[in-house]
Scaffold this motif. Structure first.
Motif, PDB file in Angstrom:
ATOM      1  N   GLY A 192       8.152   6.077  -1.602  1.00  0.00           N
ATOM      2  CA  GLY A 192       8.919   7.298  -1.402  1.00  0.00           C
ATOM      3  C   GLY A 192       9.847   7.147  -0.224  1.00  0.00           C
ATOM      4  O   GLY A 192       9.966   6.058   0.362  1.00  0.00           O
ATOM      5  N   MET A 193      10.526   8.247   0.104  1.00  0.00           N
ATOM      6  CA  MET A 193      11.408   8.200   1.280  1.00  0.00           C
ATOM      7  C   MET A 193      11.448   9.569   1.943  1.00  0.00           C
ATOM      8  O   MET A 193      11.138  10.587   1.336  1.00  0.00           O
ATOM      9  N   ILE A 194      11.832   9.540   3.214  1.00  0.00           N
ATOM     10  CA  ILE A 194      11.974  10.782   3.973  1.00  0.00           C
ATOM     11  C   ILE A 194      13.381  10.777   4.560  1.00  0.00           C
ATOM     12  O   ILE A 194      13.790   9.803   5.206  1.00  0.00           O
ATOM     13  N   ILE A 195      14.125  11.860   4.291  1.00  0.00           N
ATOM     14  CA  ILE A 195      15.557  11.890   4.622  1.00  0.00           C
ATOM     15  C   ILE A 195      15.886  13.197   5.351  1.00  0.00           C
ATOM     16  O   ILE A 195      15.419  14.269   4.948  1.00  0.00           O
ATOM     17  N   GLU A 196      16.712  13.093   6.384  1.00  0.00           N
ATOM     18  CA  GLU A 196      17.137  14.322   7.071  1.00  0.00           C
ATOM     19  C   GLU A 196      18.374  14.925   6.399  1.00  0.00           C
ATOM     20  O   GLU A 196      19.380  14.248   6.172  1.00  0.00           O
ATOM     21  N   VAL A 197      18.245  16.216   6.106  1.00  0.00           N
ATOM     22  CA  VAL A 197      19.329  16.989   5.476  1.00  0.00           C
ATOM     23  C   VAL A 197      19.457  18.288   6.269  1.00  0.00           C
ATOM     24  O   VAL A 197      18.442  18.902   6.629  1.00  0.00           O
ATOM     25  N   HIS A 198      20.690  18.688   6.545  1.00  0.00           N
ATOM     26  CA  HIS A 198      20.923  19.924   7.308  1.00  0.00           C
ATOM     27  C   HIS A 198      22.005  20.729   6.601  1.00  0.00           C
ATOM     28  O   HIS A 198      22.979  20.137   6.111  1.00  0.00           O
ATOM     29  N   ASN A 199      21.825  22.050   6.549  1.00  0.00           N
ATOM     30  CA  ASN A 199      22.822  22.866   5.842  1.00  0.00           C
ATOM     31  C   ASN A 199      24.175  22.839   6.549  1.00  0.00           C
ATOM     32  O   ASN A 199      25.207  23.082   5.932  1.00  0.00           O
ATOM     33  N   ASN A 200      24.168  22.505   7.849  1.00  0.00           N
ATOM     34  CA  ASN A 200      25.422  22.399   8.602  1.00  0.00           C
ATOM     35  C   ASN A 200      25.241  21.331   9.689  1.00  0.00           C
ATOM     36  O   ASN A 200      25.030  21.660  10.861  1.00  0.00           O
ATOM     37  N   PRO A 201      25.302  20.052   9.293  1.00  0.00           N
ATOM     38  CA  PRO A 201      24.945  18.968  10.228  1.00  0.00           C
ATOM     39  C   PRO A 201      25.631  19.051  11.583  1.00  0.00           C
ATOM     40  O   PRO A 201      25.005  18.759  12.605  1.00  0.00           O
ATOM     41  N   ALA A 237      22.326  13.495   9.880  1.00  0.00           N
ATOM     42  CA  ALA A 237      21.862  14.412   8.826  1.00  0.00           C
ATOM     43  C   ALA A 237      22.851  14.412   7.664  1.00  0.00           C
ATOM     44  O   ALA A 237      24.060  14.540   7.866  1.00  0.00           O
ATOM     45  N   LEU A 238      22.332  14.312   6.448  1.00  0.00           N
ATOM     46  CA  LEU A 238      23.178  14.439   5.266  1.00  0.00           C
ATOM     47  C   LEU A 238      23.440  15.916   5.008  1.00  0.00           C
ATOM     48  O   LEU A 238      22.608  16.769   5.317  1.00  0.00           O
ATOM     49  N   THR A 239      24.597  16.222   4.421  1.00  0.00           N
ATOM     50  CA  THR A 239      24.816  17.576   3.927  1.00  0.00           C
ATOM     51  C   THR A 239      24.015  17.699   2.628  1.00  0.00           C
ATOM     52  O   THR A 239      23.694  16.679   1.993  1.00  0.00           O
ATOM     53  N   PRO A 240      23.727  18.941   2.208  1.00  0.00           N
ATOM     54  CA  PRO A 240      23.016  19.100   0.933  1.00  0.00           C
ATOM     55  C   PRO A 240      23.739  18.411  -0.221  1.00  0.00           C
ATOM     56  O   PRO A 240      23.101  17.824  -1.093  1.00  0.00           O
ATOM     57  N   GLN A 241      25.068  18.434  -0.173  1.00  0.00           N
ATOM     58  CA  GLN A 241      25.833  17.802  -1.259  1.00  0.00           C
ATOM     59  C   GLN A 241      25.664  16.279  -1.260  1.00  0.00           C
ATOM     60  O   GLN A 241      25.459  15.672  -2.318  1.00  0.00           O
ATOM     61  N   MET A 242      25.711  15.690  -0.080  1.00  0.00           N
ATOM     62  CA  MET A 242      25.495  14.233   0.009  1.00  0.00           C
ATOM     63  C   MET A 242      24.106  13.870  -0.492  1.00  0.00           C
ATOM     64  O   MET A 242      23.914  12.854  -1.178  1.00  0.00           O
ATOM     65  N   PHE A 243      23.128  14.695  -0.130  1.00  0.00           N
ATOM     66  CA  PHE A 243      21.754  14.427  -0.558  1.00  0.00           C
ATOM     67  C   PHE A 243      21.649  14.517  -2.084  1.00  0.00           C
ATOM     68  O   PHE A 243      21.015  13.668  -2.725  1.00  0.00           O
TER      69      PHE A 243
END
Ligand code: PEP
Ligand code: MN
Length: 271
Positions: free
Chosen positions: A227-236, A246-252
């Protein structure tokens, strides 16, 4: 390796860690969410987005072990309550860090998985305490640690009676400065040779660079990670910690569209 009485296991043994109906070690598990819980809006918005993109679990720190004591340290209990709300709304189980042995029992009431961060990998008092918890533990690799040191830390948790340890390769310090850390993907098949425990990869802290997270996620799948663990932020740009990675939700969401077919393809390869 000496003294890995429980971590080494028997030939053919494979541990599957169950959280609700998620089976880490059997299916490819994606954990996503912000570095730190900052506000209810930020966490809930991010949680909804990662869920829609296909994440299995939500990450978010309420206790942040920061390099500087003046940096954002996390919201503590208030952050855990926000995570609880996000779980209620999305159904995503929560992965959150614990940094103090005195907090383990009450943080366990909120967390589905307790994360031990790289800076605390060899905090033996903390390891023993999570070893007595009934929650699975995500044990990140110490940034200066060998595989043997890391597995001995897993042994600390296992020897206290908690069989549910998931390892996480998150990069180690080398002389290279272009990346935040050097993601040691050879750790994935190595760990599979040395132990029955599942291992996931953190390409976010492992590279510290947005542009490298996608390629290294795909490489982690190909290396056989669980698996993987990734940081995503609604407004990096506004993130209070780890804003640059942090990835944007769209990038994720775009990344997930590539990870899933690659995983399916890998499963069809001959042994
Ligand atoms: C994190 O997951 O936000 C974190 C602090 O990770 P690490 O301990 O790997 O630096
Ligand atoms: Mn982080």
């Amino acid at each position: 390796m000496k003294n890995l009485k429980l971590a080494a296991g028997e030939i053919g043994q494979k541990t599957v860690v169950r959280v609700g109906n998620i089976e880490i070690g059997r299916q490819f598990v994606v954990i996503a969410g912000p570095c730190g819980v900052e506000t209810e809006e930020q966490t809930l918005e991010t949680a909804r987005a990662v869920k829609a993109a296909g994440a299995d679990m939500l990450r978010g720190g309420a206790f942040k072990p920061r390099t500087s004591p003046y940096s954002f340290q996390g919201l503590g209990l208030r952050g855990l309550k926000i995570l609880e709300k996000a779980r209620e709304e999305t159904g995503l189980p929560i992965v959150t860090e614990v940094i103090d042995p005195r907090d383990v029992s009450w943080v366990s009431e909120f967390a589905d998985i307790l994360q031990i961060g790289t800076r605390n990998m060899q905090n033996y008092t903390l390891l023993k305490e999570v070893g007595r918890s009934d929650r699975p533990v995500l044990l990140k690799r110490g940034m200066y640690s060998t595989l043997e040191e890391w597995l001995n830390c897993a042994e600390y948790i296992l020897s206290e009676g908690n069989p549910n340890v998931i390892l996480c390769e998150r990069g180690i310090r080398t002389f290279e400065k272009y990346t935040r850390n050097t993601l040691d993907l050879s750790a994935v098949p190595s760990i599979k040779e040395l132990t029955h425990l599942p291992i996931i990869v953190d390409p976010t802290h492992g590279t510290g660079r947005i542009s490298l997270i996608g390629p290294m996620s795909l490489a982690a799948v190909a290396a056989g990670a669980d698996g993987m663990i990734i940081e995503v932020h609604n407004n990096p740009k506004a993130a209070l910690s780890d804003a640059d990675q942090a990835l944007t939700p769209q990038m994720f969401a775009e990344l997930m569209k590539r990870v899933k077919p690659l995983k399916a393809f890998m499963e069809k390869l001959p042994e």
